[in-house]
Structures are given as structure tokens and as C-alpha cells.
Design a protein around this motif. Structure first.
Motif: not given
Length: 323
Positions: A147-159
Motif C-alpha cells: 500500500k506504500l508502493s508507487r506501483n499501481g498494480v501492487v497498490y491495486g492488489l493491496a487495496t
């Protein structure tokens, strides 16, 4: 004008305030339908009068209980803080035991069943909770970093993960995992299903706790660590996390205690934990309330153990503030 009266006549204002509180307590007790039967046990000669005047008896009972509470409060004021804490715990525990005693419990039945309840139910509950806590902590840490990542894919998976598993009731998650996975060809046992549901559910809640704890550390700490030549992983594990733990531990400890109690939900899929055994053992002789109260006391004791561990961990990570 009221403020001026309070300033000019503080003693009178204090007395009026105390009287108002007592009157409010007495009125609340009366409104709740407090019984006057205890007066008849203390003063046997009043039984006939109380039976003839039930409403007045309720009023007298409410006033006497309010007066006893006021006298107890006043007596506790003369004790030290530590003594006050001990006295309050003792008094409330005695009242709780008297409340349970009024249920006409069969203590012989409790004594006969409690050994099996502890040896089987407590062990199962503890190992399910311990494994779930470990997995949930790992999930929470990975989720917080995502959730602290700037990568949109990683952030989307976490959220998406946190939104889904915080939005679904835990009981529903247990059913979906236990009954849903076999529909796609993966048969899972009751215990693994319970552990998976608890881990995913509480991992989602703890992800936000870990994220908030990490973000509470100022950016200057990261910049300072980078200036000293530390890598990103070294900065996280040696600089950020040790400081963030002081913020993370209290709410995480609360989640652990909640998880311990919510482990009772895995009984719906037949896991022999405390609640399952309390329910089934109570059915043998129609002594449900005895087993439920016993299970409640066991959960309380386990929760107090976790509270003690939490307080020790908080002291460990809060030492820097005491220096």
C-alpha cells in the motif's frame, strides 16, 4: 449566572452535583426494574411490607443501592491508586460471580467437564490462534509495504484485498473458504479453512495498522539512513520498523485478542475448539449455561494473558520515551 454561583459557592455546588448524580443513578436503577427481594433477605421482617408495596420497595431498593455505591466510592478515595485498582477489580469480580451464582449453576457438572474443555478445546483454540496470528502478521507487513508502493498494480492488489476481507463478515469468509474451494476441486479441512479465514481477515485489518505505523515515522529518518549508506531493506528493518512498532503494537495487540475470541466462529465447521465443546458438552445434560459461562471465563483468562504480553512488548518498544 450559573458559572458565577459555581465559583462563589463551590462546596454547595459540589453537594448539589453529588446529589444529582445519586438521584440519576437511583432513577436509572428504578427504571431498569431493580428488584427489592434482596431487602427481604437482609431484613426478613420486611418481606410482607415489600410484597404489599412493590413500587415503593423498588424505590427504596434503588436509593439504597445508589447510597451503597456512593459510600463505596468515598471509601475508595482514601486508598492509594494501586490499592484502588486492586479493590475495584475484587469488587467487580465478586459482583460478577454473584451474578453467575444467581443462575443456580451445577458446579459439579462444571468440575466434571472443565478438564476436557481445557485439555482439548483450549489447546485447539491456542494453536489455531497462534498460527493465524503469525500468518496475519506476515500478510499485514507485505500488505502495508504494497500500500506504500508507487506501483499501481501492487497498490491495486493491496487495496482490493483489504477492501474485500474487511468488508465481508468473518463467518461468511469461513463458509466461502470451507464450502467454496471444494467447488473448484480443492478440498480443504475444517482447521486449515478456519486458519486461512482468520489469517486473511485479520491480515486485512492489520495491514492498515502497519501502514499507519510506518507512515508515522518522519521522512527525515529515511533520508538520514540513506545518507549513512543503508539500503532500502536495512532502512526499513533497522530504522523504520523499530520506531514504528511503538505505534503498531497497541492496536495489533487488540486485533490479536479479537482474533482469539473470533476463533470461536470456526466451530461452525466442526472444529473442536472451546465454543464447540462448550456447546456439545452442555447438550448432554441440558446444562448449556454452565458450559457457556465456563467457556467465557476461559476466553477471559486467555485474553488477560495476551494483554500481559502486549503490555510487556509495549514497554520494550517504549523504553526510549522513558529515558
Amino acid at each position: 449566572m450559573i458559572g458565577r454561583l459555581l465559583l462563589n459557592h463551590p462546596d454547595a455546588a459540589r453537594r448539589v452535583g453529588v446529589f444529582s448524580v445519586l438521584a440519576a443513578i437511583a432513577a436509572g436503577l428504578y427504571g431498569l426494574g431493580i428488584k427489592a427481594s434482596w431487602l427481604g433477605k437482609l431484613v426478613p421482617g420486611s418481606v410482607a411490607w415489600l410484597a404489599a408495596n412493590p413500587e415503593i420497595g423498588r424505590g427504596v431498593s434503588a436509593v439504597l443501592i445508589a447510597s451503597i455505591l456512593a459510600a463505596n466510592w468515598n471509601a475508595l478515595r482514601y486508598l492509594s491508586r494501586k490499592q484502588q485498582i486492586v479493590a475495584v477489580w475484587i469488587e467487580l469480580f465478586v459482583l460478577l460471580m454473584l451474578f453467575f451464582y444467581s443462575f443456580d449453576l451445577s458446579f459439579a457438572f462444571i468440575a466434571k467437564k472443565i478438564g476436557f474443555l481445557v485439555s482439548k478445546g483450549v489447546v485447539t483454540t491456542l494453536y489455531i490462534s497462534a498460527i493465524s496470528i503469525a500468518i496475519a502478521t506476515l500478510i499485514a507487513f507485505v500488505g502495508a509495504i504494497a500500500k506504500l508502493s508507487r506501483n499501481g498494480v501492487v497498490y491495486g492488489l493491496a487495496t482490493f484485498y483489504t477492501s474485500l476481507f474487511r468488508g465481508l463478515p468473518l463467518l461468511m469468509q469461513i463458509y466461502i473458504i470451507y464450502l467454496g474451494l471444494p467447488q473448484i476441486g480443492y478440498v480443504i479441512g475444517a482447521v486449515p479453512a478456519g486458519i486461512m479465514a482468520l489469517s486473511l481477515c485479520y491480515g486485512a485489518y492489520m495491514t492498515e495498522i502497519f501502514r499507519a505505523g510506518i507512515e508515522s515515522i518522519s521522512r527525515g529518518q529515511t533520508e538520514g539512513a540513506t545518507a549513512l549508506g543503508l539500503s532500502a531493506n536495512q532502512t526499513m528493518f533497522l530504522v523504520i520498523l523499530p520506531q514504528a512498532m511503538r505505534v503498531i503494537v497497541p492496536p495489533t495487540g487488540n486485533q490479536f485478542i479479537a482474533m482469539l475470541k473470533d476463533s470461536s466462529l470456526v466451530s461452525v465447521v466442526g472444529v473442536w475448539e472451546i465454543m464447540y465443546l462448550a456447546r456439545t458438552q452442555g447438550q448432554t445434560e441440558f446444562r448449556h449455561i454452565e458450559m457457556l459461562i465456563t467457556a467465557s471465563m476461559i476466553y477471559w483468562l486467555l485474553s488477560m494473558g495476551l494483554e500481559f504480553v502486549q503490555s510487556r512488548i509495549e514497554d520494550r518498544f517504549g523504553r526510549s520515551l522513558k529515558r
